[in-house]
Structure formats: structure tokens, C-alpha cells
Motif scaffolding. Sequence first.
Motif, PDB file in Angstrom:
ATOM      1  N   GLU A   1       0.782  -1.226   0.022  1.00 32.79           N
ATOM      2  CA  GLU A   1      -0.058  -0.016   0.211  1.00 32.79           C
ATOM      3  C   GLU A   1       0.841   1.285   0.012  1.00 32.79           C
ATOM      4  OE1 GLU A   1      -0.443  -2.545   2.082  1.00 32.79           O
ATOM      5  OE2 GLU A   1      -2.351  -3.438   1.511  1.00 32.79           O
TER       6      GLU A   1
ATOM      7  N   ASN B   1      -0.085  -3.774  -6.992  1.00 31.53           N
ATOM      8  CA  ASN B   1      -1.063  -3.429  -5.950  1.00 31.53           C
ATOM      9  C   ASN B   1      -2.572  -3.504  -6.482  1.00 31.53           C
ATOM     10  OD1 ASN B   1       0.858  -2.859  -3.976  1.00 31.53           O
ATOM     11  ND2 ASN B   1       1.329  -0.848  -4.868  1.00 31.53           N
TER      12      ASN B   1
ATOM     13  N   THR C   1      -4.146  -1.656  -8.355  1.00 24.85           N
ATOM     14  CA  THR C   1      -4.985  -0.251  -8.295  1.00 24.85           C
ATOM     15  C   THR C   1      -4.784   0.413  -9.723  1.00 24.85           C
ATOM     16  OG1 THR C   1      -2.974   0.936  -8.026  1.00 24.85           O
ATOM     17  CG2 THR C   1      -3.834   0.008  -5.862  1.00 24.85           C
TER      18      THR C   1
ATOM     19  N   THR D   1      -9.971   6.160  -2.968  1.00 20.33           N
ATOM     20  CA  THR D   1     -10.111   4.966  -3.901  1.00 20.33           C
ATOM     21  C   THR D   1     -10.976   5.227  -5.186  1.00 20.33           C
ATOM     22  OG1 THR D   1     -12.204   4.158  -2.958  1.00 20.33           O
ATOM     23  CG2 THR D   1     -10.132   3.658  -1.763  1.00 20.33           C
TER      24      THR D   1
END
Length: 466
Positions: free
Chosen positions: A88, A131, A133, A163
Motif C-alpha cells: 500500500e 497493488n 490499483t 479510492t
Amino acid sequence: MPNDNILQNADETTLVNQISNCVYQAIASIQEQQPELLLEKYRNIDWRSSRNQSAFTAKLAELLNSNYANHALFSELQKFLKVLLTPESFNSSILINLLDTIRQLSSNNTQSDNSFISQKLELSQQISVVNNTKILPNLGIAILLLDAENLQINVEVEKFLTTICAYSLQVKIAFANWRSLGKFDVELHERGYELIHVPPGRDNADGKMIAFGSSIYERYPKAKEILVCSTDHVMTNLCNHLQQNGLTVYRVSKQGETLSVLNSNTGKTINIIPNIPSLEKFIKQLKKIIKAEQKRTNSYWIQLAQIAQKFKNHYQISISEVVSKHFPGKRARDIFSYYPNEFVIHQIDEKSELYVALFEIGDSQELDSMERMPENSVASCLVPNIKSKTDLEEALKEIIINLTIKSPGSYVDIGTLGSKFNQQYGKPITEQIKSLQVSGGFIKFLKSSTIFVLKQTEKTWQVAVR
């Protein structure tokens, strides 16, 4: 040529040393600001120690130097950071800024400019894949603008908004007349917001936010996404203006207890419906709020209105909504009556504010001194039957003396006094006063007596024995 090679090697060594120092400072900053991003075994290391700094930078420089020639520097740097940090962490502003700094340093080195930039971009993309993302290569930032008079968002909602963004949320700015919002400015400041104050008056915060936001791309050239947080419809023009200037705009507003996030590019809306906590969790949340307010105000009794406001600010849901879910048709105040083992309530008369305290013997010095007295000692100093104004004065006097046994002559909140009277005599003080046919309420009774002296604090009355 030999001299050219020497100069090139010197440039490379200087650059690697600069990068090593930047990485070390970033790790030290993470430990201070976001220690949870460090793997557990590295959290207790003294990262500000000069000895540790020398050892760390020397080791990293050695690693980077050995991989400089074959352009594997960033790949090795990524592996090195993964040994220290959680996945993270690569989406944190500290590491994103670190990569930006490294890119700028490398761009000044003419021998390796292209390889550094391309590797840096590749690293950002690899991090996104690792990750899982949607963080884009570090080409821009997201900015949050908040009309704090119109909408208040807690930490959990703020985390959710990050997010949604494709870019790192690095700038947060809140607008309000802070004198009218209690300690909310302190909370936002601690959460990293820049606070802009406006004079009192309707729509002043709106106007300032619109004026500021209209030129946001000039103030922050790297801005790519803007979160406009306000339920006021006048923000529509600001959102349209920002979108016309190439920015992705997220309109964050609230209807009832539902928070909505509208993506101006896609037209899609995400609704955030607050979770209703279980009764057990709800009671714990209320106790946490009350305990924090008792500590902050240094007062045993806290107004229900104050508790309700703090609860809503913190959990983004009202006490009334939670109560109506678990006890349909009941009021917010009823929850405190239903749990007498957890809470104590007091109200001087029907028109006055309701006060709440925690039923925890020992937390209050006033209650502690009373509870530790032997039962026969307590009984002996109380008037058995109250048949006159004099009897009532004597009863209240003895309660105050017992409550202040550790600090004779000190003041007691009238809420505490009324609550203890109710406990000892089985009836509210207001009911006792009415039964004696004494006109006026509790405060008037105390004022009319020559035994007591009263003083008014910011939020309540206090009484002492003359």
C-alpha cells in the motif's frame, strides 16, 4: 576517452548518492507520519540515527551503483523498497513525491536522462499492477475542495474518496467561518487540510470556494482531478467550468444520510449509504464520544445536543437514525434511558437541556468520594424525611459536602447534585421542590437559599456550600 569516463563515473556516483539520501529521508518520514506503511520489523528502528543513515545509504548506493550500467537501477530500487514497505505504501504521497524527486534528479544528469525517465515510468506502472490499483503514472494529482459549512466528511469517507480517484489525493482545502464550527478546524488541520477562513454570512464560504476553485489549474498545474464537496447547487457552475478546462470533476454531495459521488466525465454516481451499527457497537460509540468530551471539557455532564453533533461529525450518521432503526418510533434521548447501567441522564426541568454522563464509578472524583463512604456513614448524614425547605437545604448541603470531601469548599455541577439526590431519595429534585410547594425551579431554589453560593460556567451552573 579516459577523462570522459572519469567524469561520467563521478556524475553517476553523485546521482546515486543523492538518490540514496532521498530514499532514506522518505523512509524516515514514513516512520514519523505513516508507520503502518513500514513492515512491522522495521517500525521500531531509529531512522533518524546518523549511524543508521550512513549504513543504509551506503548499502543502497552500493546496490544502485552495481546496477546503474545495465539500466536496472529502478528495478533494483523497487525490490529494495519492497523489503521495507507494505504494498500500500507505493500509493502514498511520500513515495510518489520520492519518485518525482528522483526523476528530477535524473533529468539533470545528461548521461542517463532517458533511461531514468523511462524506468521511472515503468516502475510506476509496475507498482499499479502489483497493488491491483488504478493509480496512473505520476503525471498529476487530485485535489479536494470542501465547503465545511455545508458538508462535513469524516476520515472513513475521505479514505473512500481516495479510492475513486485515479491520481494521488495530495491537496485538501476547506472553506468556512471557523469561529462558528467549534473545534472542527482543529480536526481538519490534524488531517492535513489547508484552512481558508471567511467572514460570517450566508454563502460566503460558497463564494470563496468558487473563486478559489475557478483558478485551481493555475495554482496547481499538476491538478488532474478535483473533488468538489458541497451539497449547494451553486457549485454546479464551478464543476462545469473545471470540466471545460480538462479536469475530471467528482461532485460530492449529501441527501439525507446518503453521500453521493458524481463523476462528471462518465455521468456515473456512487452512493455511500452509512452502515447502521449494531446496538452493542452503537453503545460503545456513544461511550467513546462522551468520554472524549468529558476529557476535552473537563466536565462530568455533557449536553445531549453536543453528543449528537459530535457523533454525527465522527460517524456520518445521526443518533436519531440509529435509534429509529433499532427502536422504531423512539427518540434519540431514549437510548440513554434504556441502558441505565451505561449512562446517567439529568434534566433540571422539562424546558432545560438534557445532560448525559457515563455510569462508571471511579471515573469521576465526585462520585468516587461518595461511593467509597461506608453505607452507615452516608445514611447517618442524610435527612430521612424532607418535609420543609430547611430539610431540603440540609439534604443538599450534606450531599455537596460528601461529593467534595477531597476538596472541601469546591463547586459541584448542579447536574451531579441533582443526580445524587435522585439516587439517595428516589425522586428527581424538581419533583421534590414541587412537593414542598416552593415556586420556581432548582436553580431558583438554590439562589434563594443563604446556605449555597452559585456560579455560572460556560455550559452549566455550579454550586458550593458557603
